[in-house]
Design an enzyme around this catalytic site. Structure first.
Site, short mmCIF file in Angstrom:
data_model
loop_
_atom_site.label_atom_id
_atom_site.label_comp_id
_atom_site.label_asym_id
_atom_site.label_seq_id
_atom_site.Cartn_x
_atom_site.Cartn_y
_atom_site.Cartn_z
N THR A 1 -9.81 -5.34 1.24
CA THR A 1 -10.49 -5.76 2.23
C THR A 1 -11.60 -4.74 2.87
O THR A 1 -12.54 -5.03 3.71
CB THR A 1 -9.85 -6.42 3.42
OG1 THR A 1 -9.03 -5.55 3.79
CG2 THR A 1 -8.94 -7.73 2.86
N ASP B 1 0.63 -1.17 0.08
CA ASP B 1 -0.08 -0.02 -0.08
C ASP B 1 0.95 1.35 -0.22
O ASP B 1 0.56 2.41 0.55
CB ASP B 1 -1.14 0.03 1.13
CG ASP B 1 -1.78 -1.26 1.25
OD1 ASP B 1 -2.19 -1.64 0.09
OD2 ASP B 1 -1.92 -1.93 2.46
N ARG C 1 -10.39 -3.11 5.17
CA ARG C 1 -10.21 -2.94 6.60
C ARG C 1 -9.46 -1.58 6.95
O ARG C 1 -8.54 -1.10 6.15
CB ARG C 1 -9.07 -4.25 7.09
CG ARG C 1 -9.84 -5.61 7.14
CD ARG C 1 -8.80 -6.58 7.41
NE ARG C 1 -7.86 -6.74 6.49
CZ ARG C 1 -6.83 -7.64 6.54
NH1 ARG C 1 -6.81 -8.22 7.75
NH2 ARG C 1 -5.96 -7.74 5.48
N GLN D 1 2.50 -6.44 -2.80
CA GLN D 1 2.99 -6.29 -1.51
C GLN D 1 4.16 -5.43 -1.20
O GLN D 1 4.03 -4.58 -2.03
CB GLN D 1 3.13 -7.67 -0.93
CG GLN D 1 1.77 -8.47 -0.85
CD GLN D 1 1.22 -9.07 -2.07
OE1 GLN D 1 1.89 -9.75 -2.80
NE2 GLN D 1 -0.13 -8.78 -2.50
N HIS E 1 -4.11 -2.17 -6.16
CA HIS E 1 -3.74 -1.27 -6.45
C HIS E 1 -4.46 -0.06 -7.37
O HIS E 1 -5.42 -0.41 -8.29
CB HIS E 1 -2.50 -1.64 -7.58
CG HIS E 1 -1.43 -2.41 -7.35
ND1 HIS E 1 -0.71 -3.32 -7.98
CD2 HIS E 1 -0.98 -2.63 -5.79
CE1 HIS E 1 0.06 -4.05 -7.15
NE2 HIS E 1 0.01 -3.57 -5.88
P1 IMP Z 1 -1.98 -12.72 2.50
O1 IMP Z 1 -1.38 -12.35 1.31
O2 IMP Z 1 -3.83 -12.52 2.16
O3 IMP Z 1 -1.89 -14.05 2.99
O4 IMP Z 1 -2.20 -11.93 3.97
C1 IMP Z 1 -0.81 -11.97 4.52
C2 IMP Z 1 -0.54 -10.56 5.15
O5 IMP Z 1 -0.27 -9.71 4.19
C3 IMP Z 1 -1.69 -9.85 5.92
O6 IMP Z 1 -1.16 -9.12 6.79
C4 IMP Z 1 -2.29 -8.97 4.55
O7 IMP Z 1 -3.16 -7.69 5.20
C5 IMP Z 1 -1.00 -8.71 4.22
N1 IMP Z 1 -1.12 -8.03 2.61
C6 IMP Z 1 -1.06 -8.82 1.39
N2 IMP Z 1 -1.49 -8.35 0.29
C7 IMP Z 1 -1.10 -6.99 0.53
C8 IMP Z 1 -1.29 -5.67 -0.12
O8 IMP Z 1 -1.25 -5.95 -1.38
N3 IMP Z 1 -1.26 -4.59 0.44
C9 IMP Z 1 -1.11 -4.53 2.16
N4 IMP Z 1 -0.87 -5.67 2.72
C10 IMP Z 1 -1.03 -7.06 2.03
#
Ligand code: IMP
Length: 426
Positions: free
Chosen positions: A297, A12, A299, A220, A40
């Site tokens: 999400t 982000d 959130r 990420q 994005h």
């Molecule tokens: P997952 O990738 O959905 O398994 O999430 C694992 C961790 O990475 C969690 O804390 C998510 O909130 C964070 N996360 C995954 N993708 C992103 C992104 O694109 N931006 C920010 N946080 C992310």
């Protein structure tokens, strides 16, 4: 010209806007990791696009590639492609045959695993990312090219079910009919996407050989990297610049420029250590100023001050050449602005940044304060130059540059492409 753009914090950072800004200079935009967990945001002529699977450069580049390192929900991808007008007539879309497939079963598994982790839950995006990479490495995964054969899909779905039966107990998928419906959906999606499937590493190399410009877009951020992030509060893929070699099949040695995207403060969604985190009204204020709510999400994101030791670590790991700094305009509207300059414990400076929950215990942080610069603008006909920035904002930028030893080549403010200052030609 071969570029990689990637986040140096917890995701982000604003990579979407930066890749979009640069993308008309590139022929090919490639994503190499992650999947629908990414969000994005790109604003084009007043219209907001939220890309999860398509590269952010999809509005302007002539070829977009979804690399083998990605995990793709094919049904969601079809929907996302429909949301971009004339995408496939204007742009060549290429999906790696070898990218792994996220199914609804993987999303259910993601939620189940989170429940079972209890107080150790990660706060994933519930997009099935972890379980899909688990299947990839267990060698039971479904690849995009498998979607062209109904029997292969069924065999793989049933194998995954047998291996994960205990986890899937009492879910919709304990019913064989529900699993067969997944097979149908995937086969249908495979038929629609079949014409975009290729061995994309060959195409990328061919574009390179022709001297075309290629930009690789990370998803990420470095601190969410499965190896170098704050494990286990990380994602399930590698998010570093070098990951493009494996996630796109292109040699990292040929990359000319690594651009690290840094938000002027830090945000994080999900659980895990966050040393410079703000709480209370200051956190609420920054979150609201920066609209810090998850793209995927919804959130509320956790927010905090810029963390220089963490950035130094990320710069080293990624071999960053230049920084794109985002949301400088947001930060300036706080009542005070601070930057973390170091960590210590018992008065002694730490040699390494903390990477686990236990390493963050008893941490002392050193800060430097800056005078806020207030709102930025108005800009000259919508286009800004560095000298338009208030002196206090420039002090902030130049301090960061000096401390990190890397030039801030781009400064992005607001949502529009125009409010981006280019200090170095890219
Ligand atoms: P997952 O990738 O959905 O398994 O999430 C694992 C961790 O990475 C969690 O804390 C998510 O909130 C964070 N996360 C995954 N993708 C992103 C992104 O694109 N931006 C920010 N946080 C992310």
């Amino acid at each position: 010209m071969i570029y990689v753009v990637l986040g140096l914090q917890f995701g982000d950072e604003g990579k979407g806007k930066i890749t979009d800004f640069l993308s008309d200079r590139f022929d090919v935009v490639v994503r190499f990791n992650g999947g629908g967990n990414a969000g994005h945001t790109v604003v084009d002529e007043g219209k907001t696009y939220k890309f999860h699977l398509l590269p952010s450069g999809s509005l302007r580049a002539s070829t977009v590639v979804l690399g083998n390192g990605m995990v793709i929900d094919p049904v969601a991808l079809i929907e996302e492609m429909k949301g971009v007008e004339n995408l496939t007539t204007r742009t060549r879309v290429v999906i790696s045959k070898m990218a792994h497939v996220v199914t609804p079963i993987h999303k259910t598994l993601d939620s189940r695993e989170e429940q079972l982790r209890g107080r150790l839950s990660i706060g994933t995006t519930a997009q099935g990312i972890g379980p899909t990479y688990e299947d990839k490495y267990a060698r039971t995964g479904i690849r995009m090219m498998d979607l062209l054969d109904r029997d292969i899909i069924r065999d793989k779905i049933e194998t995954i079910y047998r291996m994960k039966e205990k986890l899937l107990e009492d879910t919709a998928y304990s019913d064989a009919n529900a699993r067969e419906k997944v097979v149908d959906e995937l086969f249908d999606a495979g038929n629609k996407l079949g014409k975009f499937l290729q061995y994309s590493e060959d195409l990328i190399y061919e574009e390179y050989r022709k001297g075309h410009n290629i930009i690789f877009e990370g998803a990420q951020g470095t601190m969410l990297d499965i190896d170098f992030g704050m494990y286990p509060y990380v994602t399930s893929s590698n998010a570093l610049s070098g990951a493009l070699s494996l996630g796109a099949g292109f040699p990292f040695r040929k990359v000319n420029t690594v651009m690290g995207v840094v938000k002027a403060y830090v945000s994080r969604v999900g659980a895990g250590p966050f040393p410079t985190e703000l709480t209370g009204t200051a956190a609420d204020h920054l979150r609201d100023l920066g609209h810090e709510y998850g793209t995927t999400t919804g959130r509320p994101r956790r927010v905090g001050w810029l963390d220089l030791p963490m950035l130094k670590y990320a710069i080293k790991l990624n071999d960053v050449d230049t920084i794109a700094l985002t949301k400088l305009d947001t930060l300036g509207q706080m009542d005070e602005v601070k930057v973390c300059t170091g960590y210590s414990r018992d008065g002694k400076p730490l040699e390494h940044i903390p990477r686990t929950v236990s390493e963050t215990a008893g941490l002392e942080l050193q800060f430097k304060s800056f005078k806020p610069w207030g709102k930025i603008g108005p800009d000259r006909d919508g286009k800004m130059v560095y000298e338009d920035l208030p002196a206090k904002a420039r002090d902030y930028v130049e301090y960061i540059e000096k401390e990190l030893g890397v030039t801030v080549g781009l400064i992005s403010m607001g949502e529009s492409r125009k409010s981006t200052i280019e200090r170095m030609k890219h």
